[in-house]
Design a protein around this motif. Structure first.
Motif, PDB file in Angstrom:
ATOM      1  N   VAL A   1     -22.445  20.175  19.534  1.00  0.00           N
ATOM      2  CA  VAL A   1     -23.038  19.512  20.686  1.00  0.00           C
ATOM      3  C   VAL A   1     -22.524  20.146  21.961  1.00  0.00           C
ATOM      4  O   VAL A   1     -21.323  20.345  22.123  1.00  0.00           O
TER       5      VAL A   1
ATOM      6  N   TYR B   1     -16.765   9.297  22.464  1.00  0.00           N
ATOM      7  CA  TYR B   1     -17.166  10.648  22.071  1.00  0.00           C
ATOM      8  C   TYR B   1     -17.439  10.634  20.569  1.00  0.00           C
ATOM      9  O   TYR B   1     -16.590  10.204  19.781  1.00  0.00           O
TER      10      TYR B   1
ATOM     11  N   GLN C   1     -19.180  15.833  18.958  1.00  0.00           N
ATOM     12  CA  GLN C   1     -18.735  16.204  20.293  1.00  0.00           C
ATOM     13  C   GLN C   1     -17.257  16.578  20.293  1.00  0.00           C
ATOM     14  O   GLN C   1     -16.840  17.520  20.963  1.00  0.00           O
TER      15      GLN C   1
ATOM     16  N   ASP D   1     -21.525  19.493  25.318  1.00  0.00           N
ATOM     17  CA  ASP D   1     -21.175  18.325  26.129  1.00  0.00           C
ATOM     18  C   ASP D   1     -20.145  18.677  27.186  1.00  0.00           C
ATOM     19  O   ASP D   1     -19.321  17.874  27.558  1.00  0.00           O
TER      20      ASP D   1
ATOM     21  N   SER E   1     -16.909  19.973  18.695  1.00  0.00           N
ATOM     22  CA  SER E   1     -17.384  21.011  19.612  1.00  0.00           C
ATOM     23  C   SER E   1     -16.320  21.321  20.666  1.00  0.00           C
ATOM     24  O   SER E   1     -16.032  22.484  20.962  1.00  0.00           O
ATOM     25  N   LYS E   2     -15.709  20.263  21.222  1.00  0.00           N
ATOM     26  CA  LYS E   2     -14.649  20.451  22.207  1.00  0.00           C
ATOM     27  C   LYS E   2     -13.439  21.127  21.572  1.00  0.00           C
ATOM     28  O   LYS E   2     -12.810  22.006  22.173  1.00  0.00           O
TER      29      LYS E   2
END
Length: 205
Positions: A67, A119, A123, A69, A126-127
């Motif tokens: 994602v 979150y 997400q 974000d 992804s972070k």
């Protein structure tokens, strides 16, 4: 405009509850299950819309779709996320290069408790991957010939020529001309887990 904002927020709330339900139990659920978990009568939202949403989140749960974000992460929330990751690494929860599904759900809940912002697991992953990339790029930078790093001031030093040559090859390091990577040493303890995980675990006992 206000109606569109309310509709968007309503969709985000529904999507969040759908994903949490799917991610916690199973991807093999039906439209009936969706209506039960969201407590919404079938007349409120069109059946095709719900099925489309379900299909989207089935893909997220089964394929771990990344994602984008970036705009949703404040520096404060990022710092809390990194601290939570670090605590789980110290407990030995990172078995390979990531966490198991159960741990990711715990991290999501812990971050929500501290930030009041939910979150979703994709997400967070992804972070996590972006932080890993930043850590690797910064490590390569300060180990490269011609560069120096002051860990106290968190500044990188090099001649203009060295900077220009390196940035042409790795453009992502350009922001580090002003300031080094935040939380670099903690990120090192998170991502350099092949040798550090056991040491961190025993050190915390």
């Amino acid at each position: 405009m206000k109606r569109q904002i309310r509709a968007r927020k309503g969709f985000q709330f529904l999507a969040q509850r759908l994903y949490i339900f799917i991610n916690s139990f199973s991807v093999n659920i039906s439209l009936v299950h969706i209506l039960q978990i969201t407590e919404l009568p079938s007349s409120i939202l069109h059946q095709r819309f719900l099925l489309s949403l379900l299909h989207c989140y089935r893909n997220m749960a089964s394929n771990e779709v990344e994602v984008d974000d970036k705009a949703e992460w404040s520096a404060k929330n990022e710092g809390k996320f990194i601290r939570i990751l670090h605590e789980h690494v110290k407990k030995g929860d990172m078995q390979t290069s990531t966490f198991k599904k159960k741990i990711w759900n715990e991290i999501s809940d812990e971050l929500f408790a501290e930030t009041t912002k939910r979150y979703l697991v994709p997400q967070l992953k992804s972070k996590f991957n972006r932080l890993r990339k930043k850590h690797r790029e910064f490590s390569d930078l300060i180990e490269h010939t011609g560069f120096g790093w002051d860990p106290i001031a968190n500044t990188v030093t090099a001649s203009e020529e060295v900077w220009a040559t390196y940035i042409k090859r790795v453009s992502g390091v350009k922001p580090y001309r002003k300031k080094g990577l935040e939380h670099y040493e903690i990120l090192g303890e998170i991502f350099n887990t092949s040798t550090a995980t056991g040491q961190l675990h025993y050190a915390s006992i």
